[in-house]
Design an enzyme around this catalytic site. Structure first.
Site, short mmCIF file in Angstrom:
data_model
loop_
_atom_site.label_atom_id
_atom_site.label_comp_id
_atom_site.label_asym_id
_atom_site.label_seq_id
_atom_site.Cartn_x
_atom_site.Cartn_y
_atom_site.Cartn_z
N GLU A 102 0.86 -1.20 0.00
CA GLU A 102 0.00 0.00 0.00
C GLU A 102 0.89 1.24 0.00
OE1 GLU A 102 -4.13 0.24 1.72
OE2 GLU A 102 -3.44 -1.63 2.62
N GLU B 81 -1.51 -0.59 13.48
CA GLU B 81 -2.73 -0.26 12.74
C GLU B 81 -3.98 -0.62 13.54
OE1 GLU B 81 -3.06 -2.41 9.04
OE2 GLU B 81 -4.58 -1.02 8.30
C1 BGC Z 1 -5.21 1.47 4.94
C2 BGC Z 1 -5.85 2.44 5.89
C3 BGC Z 1 -6.91 3.12 5.11
C4 BGC Z 1 -7.91 2.06 4.84
C5 BGC Z 1 -9.17 2.51 4.23
C6 BGC Z 1 -6.23 0.44 4.62
O1 BGC Z 1 -5.78 -0.56 3.83
O2 BGC Z 1 -4.05 0.96 5.42
O3 BGC Z 1 -5.19 2.96 6.88
O4 BGC Z 1 -7.40 4.27 5.64
O5 BGC Z 1 -7.38 1.00 4.11
O6 BGC Z 1 -10.11 2.19 5.05
#
Ligand code: BGC
Length: 858
Positions: free
Chosen positions: A441, A715
């Site tokens: 990501e 996270e």
């Molecule tokens: C990310 C987040 C992001 C989210 C969307 C994830 O995969 O790492 O932090 O805001 O997707 O909901």
């Protein structure tokens, strides 16, 4: 008396940045006086004055607009002289800024070459005038470039020309190459793939092609000026040649491969390229440079027999490694964030290969990846015969953001948490504010940036980096009818959905920057985009509130979804309610911005819109007596934080207490509720509960991860189970900054320093420490846009001592812990000793202090 922090457009001595206007700022320290009486700013170019403000009464030292007639490629010098109310005088040291090409145009043309099996290097030999006085290189290369003169890297930046919406604009950088050219004129530019040409996005897989282009392209122009001012320009043209490097593969997610046994190649001729469609503009991005460097703390032989280096700190960046292996030896490094059962682990990086492969030519040397970065703490090393920890150096890479704030407490685990939040910022401000730096990501998720923008500005100067992000966001919106894509830059349609809270980054971040830095320029620049977002919402919402029904992430990763489960990502708070709250909030920010920018009619329009949405929201989600029908912590937090959501703050406060009684005092909040959680509790007099949450050592709580050895912010509340096993790999990073927003609470509530929105940029502060003996003491300093504030408090026996410092030119309203009335403070140092019993007053007796988004000032 001294004049410090002299900046133009919030940058110190900028070289080659895009400049639409010139806004100057400076600070006065060590003065006997308390405020500025008058100041004078003089700007010169080539020894001649080009702008002179004259002695001006009460200029705004946070944002002083002095009009400078800007010419291309011109170096300006400026000084500011000040007089204070004590009759003192001082003149600043000379400061500089230098414009880029502006509208002068390029003499150079875009070049390209065959893709080939190896990354290309473009070459040109430049004849340097014997009496060279100065020289600049203007350059942009796609996907990424690294320029060298006579084999030596130019500048100290990594990953140029950075990451932004390449479909709309490309940034070129300016380098002072005078000294380099005095040593010779062999210019070479190594090209990489980067975000432009390597696969990108969480739906991509190794081997996929890039989203923006498939050919390396380069434009570069060297301008040399000799002693009598004669200019010679050498730009990219078809006299340039191309050879091949030893780098055979490079990718943001998958790492890099280099084979030093490959033979040198004969020069090919570079060919003219179709120029990119995007506008080529002077840089906005701050330099990304190497910051901390350190050695592994341990060399581990794992139970599986792997050789693993432990860096002791999760972070984002690159490495340097000394290799001394026989020719033909293949070395492979892979990175991970945590170990599992003592062994190397990287499943949570998902499809990101995050590796480095190297084939030695037998010569001892230091190798370093060029066009990639990694989020990691552990490195698995294969192919090295006698690995020594001293052969490896970790290199943290991030944007050059000056440190502004520091906070320390008497609680070791809270201090570790603060440190983790600092590393969360460092790891996720590599040009773009990203969600995470390790897996497939590493994207500019708007929601994450929105919630972390205030703490980011507490601990570092976030104005320029977030300003660039907003500028990029606006270019996306311009092509999408005001829609704010969930990630910026989006690069492709698969990232162009939008959602509440995430898209509201378009209004909330500029407003945060305005509150923190006191410069209307950010509102001016972003106003059209802010408005476009709200207008987009109005179109989607229609007459039937359709905005409530579209896909929303909502209180992402909250713990109150009745259909829980380890991989559950959606919270329990009705997303339609959240969508309405943020729609109204965004409309209100646009209204306040319009009022500040003198657009009275638009201010009325957006304020009326906010009122209408709030009224419909109350009809839908509140009982006629004002009780919120959504039984979650986050629902009550939003009702209390955003004025006008509820007609009864008392009921919302009581309901929030009840929610906590129901969970036995445990938090259940996600991305939406958590950043506002502890502050809202303090606002309703539940300071003790806020501290209970901060200090909770087991799941769910901030210190749970500290106890499990976290060195960054996770996270999820449960990224790891109590036994140290990773809870899920579907979406699980150990370096996400969102929950690091607790640092904002430590600044704003524990230490108690907030900007007063009516006098932004901390020209006036609201100071209200919320104390708790369990923290022992707090020491906070914050180099605000107006100067340095300091607040510290400590418990000693039955007393609390409090120290407050207000910088030159500022005022503050101080509410002492436990008191209701406020004291007026002017610049200076203040000490208080208060009886402990009076300071620690918890419970519903404390007044309900509305805060957050007020109405537009008339
Ligand atoms: C990310 C987040 C992001 C989210 C969307 C994830 O995969 O790492 O932090 O805001 O997707 O909901």
């Amino acid at each position: 008396m001294k004049i410090t922090n002299c900046q133009v457009n919030h940058l110190t001595d900028p070289l080659g940045f895009d400049m639409q206007e010139t806004v100057f700022s400076f600070q006065v320290t060590q003065a006997a006086g308390t405020r500025l009486v008058e100041a004078r700013l003089i700007v010169t170019a080539r020894g001649t004055a080009v702008a002179d403000s004259g002695w001006t009464e009460n200029p705004d030292p946070r944002a002083w607009r002095v009009n400078v007639p800007l010419a291309p490629r011109t170096r300006y010098t400026w000084t500011v002289s000040v007089r204070t109310d004590a009759g003192e005088d001082a003149v600043s040291a000379p400061n500089t800024f230098e414009t880029a090409l502006m509208d002068e145009g390029w003499q150079a043309r875009w070049l390209t070459c065959d893709r080939g099996e190896r990354l290309p290097i473009f070459h040109k030999h430049i004849d340097v005038p014997a009496d060279l006085a100065s020289a600049r290189l203007y350059i942009c290369g796609l996907g990424l470039y690294e320029a060298r003169l006579n084999g030596k890297k130019i500048g100290s930046e990594y990953l140029t020309p950075y990451c932004n919406n390449y479909h709309a604009w490309l940034q070129y950088q300016t380098f002072d190459v005078t000294e380099h050219l005095r040593a010779g004129g062999d210019l070479s530019v190594l090209m990489g793939d980067g975000w432009y040409m390597s696969r990108f996005g969480y739906q991509s897989k190794p081997g996929d092609s890039g989203l923006c282009g498939d050919a390396h392209k380069l434009i570069a122009q060297v301008v040399m000026t000799d002693a009598v001012g004669r200019e010679t320009v050498v730009g990219t043209d078809d006299s340039w040649t191309v050879t091949r490097s030893c780098i055979t593969f490079t990718s943001i997610y998958d790492g890099e491969h280099r084979d030093d046994t490959l033979p040198e190649t004969a020069p090919e001729q570079a060919v003219y390229a179709e120029p990119p469609k995007a506008a080529l503009t002077a840089r906005w991005s701050l330099p990304v440079t190497a910051h901390e460097t350190w050695r592994p703390i341990e060399l581990i032989r794992t139970p599986k027999g792997e050789t693993v280096l432990d860096l002791g700190q999760n972070f984002s960046g690159t490495f340097r490694m000394r290799v001394h292996e026989p020719a033909g030896t293949a070395i492979r490094l892979q990175v991970g964030e945590v170990l599992q059962q003592g062994c190397f682990y990287r499943d949570n990086l998902r499809s990101a290969l995050a590796e480095y492969r190297y084939v030695s030519d037998g010569r001892e040397k230091v190798i370093e990846p060029v066009f990639t970065f990694y989020g990691y703490r552990y490195v698995k090393v294969e192919g090295v015969s006698d690995l020594r920890t001293e052969d490896f150096t970790a290199v943290a890479l991030y944007s050059d953001l000056p440190e502004t704030g520091a906070i320390e407490t008497g609680h070791a685990k809270v201090n570790q948490l603060i440190k983790n939040a600092h590393w969360g910022l460092r790891s996720n401000f590599l040009d773009v504010p990203t969600d995470c730096p390790q897996r497939d990501e590493r994207m500019g998720w708007t929601g994450d940036a929105q919630v972390f923008s205030p703490p980011a500005c507490n601990i570092r100067d976030g104005y320029a980096v977030l300003g660039e992000y907003l500028h990029d966001m606006a270019t996306e919106q311009a092509a999408l009818g005001g829609l704010v894509p969930n990630v910026v830059p989006s690069f492709s349609d698969c990232n162009r959905g939008t959602a509440t809270v995430w898209g509201d980054a378009a209004t909330i971040i500029p407003w945060n920057l305005y509150r923190m830095y006191g410069d209307e320029a950010i509102l001016n620049c972003q106003y059209d985009a802010m408005k476009a977002w709200v207008d987009f919402l109005t179109r989607v919402d229609g007459d039937e509130h359709h905005w409530r029904d579209v896909f929303h992430y909502g209180d992402w990763l909250a713990l109150d979804n009745p259909r829980g489960g380890v991989d559950q990502t959606f919270g329990g708070t009705d997303v339609g309610y959240i969508a309405d709250v943020y729609y109204a909030g965004s409309a209100r920010i646009v209204a306040k911005s319009a009022a500040l920018l003198g657009k009275a009619e638009e201010a009325d329009h957006y304020e009326a819109l906010a009122e209408r949405i709030l009224s419909d929201l109350r009809d839908e989600y509140f009982s006629p007596n004002g009780r919120c029908c959504i039984p979650t912590q986050t629902a009550q937090i939003l009702a209390l934080h955003y004025p006008g959501v509820t007609v009864s703050r008392e009921k919302a406060a009581e309901r929030l207490r009840e929610c906590f009684r129901e969970t036995g005092g445990e938090l259940r909040t996600g991305f939406v509720g958590t950043p506002l959680l502890c502050g809202t509790l303090c606002d309703i007099g539940e300071t003790k509960l806020a501290y209970d949450l901060l200090l909770r050592e087991d799941y769910p709580g901030w210190l749970y991860e500290v106890n499990l050895g976290a060195t960054t912010i996770w996270e999820r509340w449960n990224s790891m189970n109590p036994d140290g096993s990773v809870s899920s790999t579907g979406m699980n990073s150990f370096n996400h900054y969102a929950y690091g927003s607790i640092v904002q609470w430590l600044f704003e509530y524990a230490a108690g320093l907030k900007p007063d929105e009516a006098c932004p940029g901390f020209a006036r502060a609201k100071i209200h420490p919320h104390v708790d003996e369990r923290l022992g003491h707090v020491e906070m300093r914050y180099a605000s846009a107006s100067g340095e504030y300091r607040i510290s408090w400590a418990f000693a026996g039955e007393q609390l001592t409090l120290h407050v410092e207000i910088p030159f030119g500022c005022t503050a309203a101080l509410t002492l812990p436990g008191a209701d009335e406020t004291l007026e403070l002017t610049p200076g140092k203040y000490d208080y000793t208060l009886p402990k019993a009076q300071c620690v007053r918890h419970g519903a007796t404390a007044p309900l202090r509305p805060d957050g988004w007020g109405r537009p000032s008339a």
